[in-house]
Design an enzyme around this catalytic site. Structure first.
Site, PDB file in Angstrom:
ATOM      1  N   CYS A 152       4.545 -30.146   0.673  1.00 62.24           N
ATOM      2  CA  CYS A 152       4.685 -31.098   2.149  1.00 62.24           C
ATOM      3  C   CYS A 152       5.790 -31.586   2.291  1.00 62.24           C
ATOM      4  O   CYS A 152       6.529 -32.455   1.536  1.00 62.24           O
ATOM      5  CB  CYS A 152       3.472 -32.029   1.918  1.00 62.24           C
ATOM      6  SG  CYS A 152       3.055 -32.632   3.702  1.00 62.24           S
TER       7      CYS A 152
ATOM      8  N   TYR B  61       4.047 -40.657   0.876  1.00 57.51           N
ATOM      9  CA  TYR B  61       3.532 -39.482   0.436  1.00 57.51           C
ATOM     10  C   TYR B  61       2.825 -38.892   1.358  1.00 57.51           C
ATOM     11  O   TYR B  61       2.320 -39.415   2.311  1.00 57.51           O
ATOM     12  CB  TYR B  61       2.403 -40.007  -0.948  1.00 57.51           C
ATOM     13  CG  TYR B  61       1.127 -40.517  -0.447  1.00 57.51           C
ATOM     14  CD1 TYR B  61       0.290 -39.622  -0.177  1.00 57.51           C
ATOM     15  CD2 TYR B  61       1.154 -42.125  -0.208  1.00 57.51           C
ATOM     16  CE1 TYR B  61      -1.216 -40.231   0.329  1.00 57.51           C
ATOM     17  CE2 TYR B  61      -0.030 -42.437   0.152  1.00 57.51           C
ATOM     18  CZ  TYR B  61      -1.113 -41.939   0.268  1.00 57.51           C
ATOM     19  OH  TYR B  61      -2.416 -42.373   0.826  1.00 57.51           O
ATOM     20  N   CYS B  62       2.470 -37.710   1.220  1.00 55.30           N
ATOM     21  CA  CYS B  62       1.584 -36.926   2.088  1.00 55.30           C
ATOM     22  C   CYS B  62       0.711 -35.956   1.378  1.00 55.30           C
ATOM     23  O   CYS B  62      -0.088 -36.438   0.442  1.00 55.30           O
ATOM     24  CB  CYS B  62       2.504 -35.806   2.985  1.00 55.30           C
ATOM     25  SG  CYS B  62       3.729 -35.036   2.396  1.00 55.30           S
ATOM     26  N   ARG B  63       0.864 -34.320   1.650  1.00 54.36           N
ATOM     27  CA  ARG B  63       0.055 -33.778   0.951  1.00 54.36           C
ATOM     28  C   ARG B  63       0.201 -32.997  -0.326  1.00 54.36           C
ATOM     29  O   ARG B  63      -0.603 -32.240  -1.061  1.00 54.36           O
ATOM     30  CB  ARG B  63      -0.498 -32.317   2.082  1.00 54.36           C
ATOM     31  CG  ARG B  63      -0.698 -33.059   3.217  1.00 54.36           C
ATOM     32  CD  ARG B  63      -0.981 -31.782   4.336  1.00 54.36           C
ATOM     33  NE  ARG B  63      -1.287 -32.150   5.525  1.00 54.36           N
ATOM     34  CZ  ARG B  63      -0.469 -32.121   6.748  1.00 54.36           C
ATOM     35  NH1 ARG B  63       0.496 -31.236   6.587  1.00 54.36           N
ATOM     36  NH2 ARG B  63      -0.993 -32.496   7.811  1.00 54.36           N
TER      37      ARG B  63
END
Length: 121
Positions: A83, A77-79
């Site tokens: 993203c 996962y990120c933003r």
């Protein structure tokens, strides 16, 4: 309006649904056989991350591939949904034989759903 957690986590629904229904709070933390990678820069991880997630900035991912479990699903996962860091991480992981998926939700989404977020390392 309260977000529909099972709908938001649909890609992981088969793994997470029993834990969500049991009210265990942060379902990924309690899911056996899942390794969660936060592929944002380290400073963002330190500001807040999903409990149990490993900080592996995208630019370091290839360096640590040998240390990742090959017998577990890996969730990156990120933003959030726009993203591309987690998209690229999943591509790298799959190209190297890992079973990897992307979690579209961000840490802020998790907070908004009332789930636990850790600060620091």
């Amino acid at each position: 309006m309260t977000p529909d957690l099972p709908k938001l986590l649909a890609p992981l629904n088969s793994l997470l649904q029993p834990l969500i229904q049991a009210g265990l709070g942060n379902p990924l933390l309690f899911t056996p056989g899942v390794t969660v990678l936060d592929v944002r820069p380290t400073d963002e991880y330190m500001a807040g991350h999903i409990p149990g997630a490993l900080s592996v900035p995208l630019d370091r991912l290839k360096e640590i591939l040998a240390n990742l479990p090959t017998d577990q699903e890996i969730v990156a996962y990120c933003r959030g949904p726009y993203c591309v860091l987690s998209v690229q991480a999943v591509e790298v992981l799959r190209a190297n034989g890992f079973n990897a998926i992307r979690l579209e939700e961000s840490v802020q989404d998790w907070r908004a759903m009332g789930l636990t977020v850790e600060i620091g390392d």
